[in-house]
Scaffold this motif. Structure first.
Motif, mmCIF file in Angstrom:
data_model
loop_
_atom_site.group_PDB
_atom_site.id
_atom_site.type_symbol
_atom_site.label_atom_id
_atom_site.label_comp_id
_atom_site.label_asym_id
_atom_site.label_seq_id
_atom_site.Cartn_x
_atom_site.Cartn_y
_atom_site.Cartn_z
ATOM 1 N N PHE A 35 -1.064 3.458 -2.091
ATOM 2 C CA PHE A 35 -0.643 4.027 -3.368
ATOM 3 C C PHE A 35 0.395 3.133 -4.042
ATOM 4 N N VAL A 36 1.357 2.641 -3.254
ATOM 5 C CA VAL A 36 2.391 1.765 -3.802
ATOM 6 C C VAL A 36 1.769 0.472 -4.335
ATOM 7 N N CYS A 37 0.853 -0.123 -3.560
ATOM 8 C CA CYS A 37 0.213 -1.377 -3.985
ATOM 9 C C CYS A 37 -0.689 -1.173 -5.198
ATOM 10 N N THR A 38 -1.343 -0.022 -5.274
ATOM 11 C CA THR A 38 -2.296 0.227 -6.363
ATOM 12 C C THR A 38 -1.595 0.572 -7.667
ATOM 13 N N PHE A 39 -0.549 1.396 -7.580
ATOM 14 C CA PHE A 39 0.111 1.875 -8.788
ATOM 15 C C PHE A 39 1.384 1.095 -9.121
ATOM 16 N N ASN A 40 1.650 0.048 -8.346
ATOM 17 C CA ASN A 40 2.809 -0.815 -8.585
ATOM 18 C C ASN A 40 4.091 -0.001 -8.699
ATOM 19 N N ASN A 41 4.815 -0.132 -9.794
ATOM 20 C CA ASN A 41 6.105 0.535 -9.935
ATOM 21 C C ASN A 41 6.020 1.918 -10.572
ATOM 22 N N THR A 42 4.806 2.402 -10.819
ATOM 23 C CA THR A 42 4.670 3.699 -11.487
ATOM 24 C C THR A 42 4.455 4.846 -10.509
ATOM 25 N N TYR A 43 4.414 4.532 -9.190
ATOM 26 C CA TYR A 43 4.067 5.583 -8.225
ATOM 27 C C TYR A 43 5.111 6.692 -8.175
ATOM 28 N N LYS A 44 6.372 6.385 -8.498
ATOM 29 C CA LYS A 44 7.422 7.403 -8.433
ATOM 30 C C LYS A 44 7.239 8.487 -9.498
ATOM 31 N N GLU A 45 6.385 8.217 -10.482
ATOM 32 C CA GLU A 45 6.141 9.205 -11.523
ATOM 33 C C GLU A 45 5.244 10.337 -11.019
ATOM 34 N N TYR A 46 4.610 10.157 -9.865
ATOM 35 C CA TYR A 46 3.694 11.158 -9.327
ATOM 36 C C TYR A 46 4.455 12.068 -8.360
ATOM 37 N N LEU A 47 4.647 13.316 -8.767
ATOM 38 C CA LEU A 47 5.494 14.222 -8.007
ATOM 39 C C LEU A 47 4.923 14.508 -6.614
ATOM 40 N N TRP A 48 3.601 14.599 -6.493
ATOM 41 C CA TRP A 48 3.013 14.918 -5.193
ATOM 42 C C TRP A 48 3.298 13.814 -4.190
ATOM 43 N N PHE A 49 3.299 12.558 -4.667
ATOM 44 C CA PHE A 49 3.580 11.450 -3.764
ATOM 45 C C PHE A 49 5.059 11.405 -3.405
ATOM 46 N N ASP A 50 5.901 11.707 -4.384
ATOM 47 C CA ASP A 50 7.340 11.774 -4.110
ATOM 48 C C ASP A 50 7.634 12.881 -3.106
ATOM 49 N N PHE A 51 6.918 13.993 -3.207
ATOM 50 C CA PHE A 51 7.082 15.093 -2.256
ATOM 51 C C PHE A 51 6.681 14.659 -0.848
ATOM 52 N N LEU A 52 5.538 13.988 -0.707
ATOM 53 C CA LEU A 52 5.119 13.480 0.603
ATOM 54 C C LEU A 52 6.150 12.504 1.161
ATOM 55 N N GLY A 53 6.663 11.664 0.282
ATOM 56 C CA GLY A 53 7.636 10.663 0.721
ATOM 57 C C GLY A 53 8.941 11.250 1.205
ATOM 58 N N SER A 54 9.207 12.502 0.870
ATOM 59 C CA SER A 54 10.463 13.126 1.285
ATOM 60 C C SER A 54 10.432 13.611 2.737
ATOM 61 N N TRP A 55 9.233 13.583 3.390
ATOM 62 C CA TRP A 55 9.201 14.116 4.754
ATOM 63 C C TRP A 55 8.239 13.437 5.724
#
Length: 327
Positions: free
Chosen positions: A31-51
């Motif tokens: 996801f990070v490689c595909t969406f470059n610097n825009t991945y933090k805009e996706y709340l579901w991914f930020d939620f996964l990243g929190s745990w």
């Protein structure tokens, strides 16, 4: 026989958790490689990243077994099982990739990549050593207030305070060690037996996750809390939910069990494969695909490919010796 059966069942659900975790890790990296610097805009991914990385440390601590003995021998054993494979795969993969990069693009070797490689393995290595020392302190003093969990809480507070003054222990030990120690305490003191499948505890945990989400994304309040606090508000109750679901209900996902049994090698190998694909894309193709289906498909394919390579390494005697793997 009953004890042996319980142990095997426990190992199976733990491997399922590890398999689920490594799938999320691969998903995160793609996801990070595909969406470059825009991945933090996706709340579901930020939620996964929190745990999801905290989950790895928690259940790694859960299966941690203290056998006493020399600290030096334990450190060397941990180095061989965690750091040495990282060094071998890193220098092989990174060396080949950088030679190709220089050949194709004429770029110089990225020395900064030598400093920050495979942080998870190094962090887990440090966590193992610290917990070993804390268990020895508790064993020798036999003082209840100095149990491993209390020591871990004190150390974490100290590290957070020191970080305010620019003093940091590398490899994210400040945020991850507390989960490693809590996982150990969760099993060591029988908390999982008393409360792990308690429906009231599960309900409170789900409520805790929702509260953490509300603070992290300012849903019910404008109060802004630091990420380290909101991460813990979400991650700690999430560990209870994951334990409850996987230990009670998820016991037939053989593919997750297989992936979990080789999660370390999958973690190491998939990074090198992904970096090589990124290099090929940047050199020859320059594709920019930002589609969820592509990301999910790529996650399963990359995990499967890494698992296949890991299995081949495990099956050959010479490669096992080279990577210092157990038979």
């Amino acid at each position: 026989m009953l004890i042996l059966k319980n142990i095997m069942n426990r190992l199976k659900w733990i491997d399922n958790i590890k398999g689920f975790g490594i799938l999320l890790v691969v998903l995160g990296h793609i996801f990070v490689c595909t969406f470059n610097n825009t991945y933090k805009e996706y709340l579901w991914f930020d939620f996964l990243g929190s745990w999801y990385m905290e989950m790895f440390f928690f259940f790694s601590g859960f299966v941690y077994t203290y056998k006493g003995g020399s600290l030096i021998k334990f450190t060397w054993k941990s180095f061989k099982s965690l750091v040495y494979p990282c060094l071998i795969i890193f220098f092989l993969g990174n060396g080949i990739r950088e030679l190709l990069n220089y050949w194709w693009n004429g770029e110089t070797y990225h020395l900064e990549s030598l400093v920050w490689f495979y942080w998870f393995c190094k962090c887990l290595f440090v966590c193992r050593i610290i917990l070993y020392i804390m268990i020895r302190i508790h064993t020798k003093t036999n003082y209840k207030l100095l149990n491993e969990v209390n020591q871990a809480i004190i150390l974490t507070v100290i590290l957070v305070v020191l970080s305010k003054y620019g003093i940091e222990i590398p490899c994210r030990v400040k945020g991850e060690f507390i989960f490693y120690a809590l996982g150990y305490g969760f099993r060591r003191y029988g908390i999982y037996l008393r409360y792990g499948h308690n429906s009231k505890v599960l309900c409170f945990s789900i409520i805790g996750i929702l509260v953490g989400i509300s603070f992290r994304y300012n849903i019910l309040s404008d109060l802004s809390l630091p990420n380290i606090i909101t991460n813990n508000l979400i991650a700690l109750p999430m560990m209870v939910v994951i334990y409850h679901v996987f230990s009670k209900y998820v016991d037939k996902l053989n593919i997750l069990t297989k992936w979990g049994g080789q999660s370390l090698l999958i973690y190491l190998i998939h990074i090198e494969i992904l970096n090589f694909i990124v290099l090929l894309n940047a050199t020859f193709w320059n594709f920019q695909i930002q589609h969820a289906i592509v990301v999910l498909l790529g996650t399963f394919l990359l995990t499967w490919l890494s698992f296949s390579i890991s299995t081949n390494i495990q099956q050959h005697r010479l490669s096992r010796k080279f990577f210092l793997l157990k038979v």
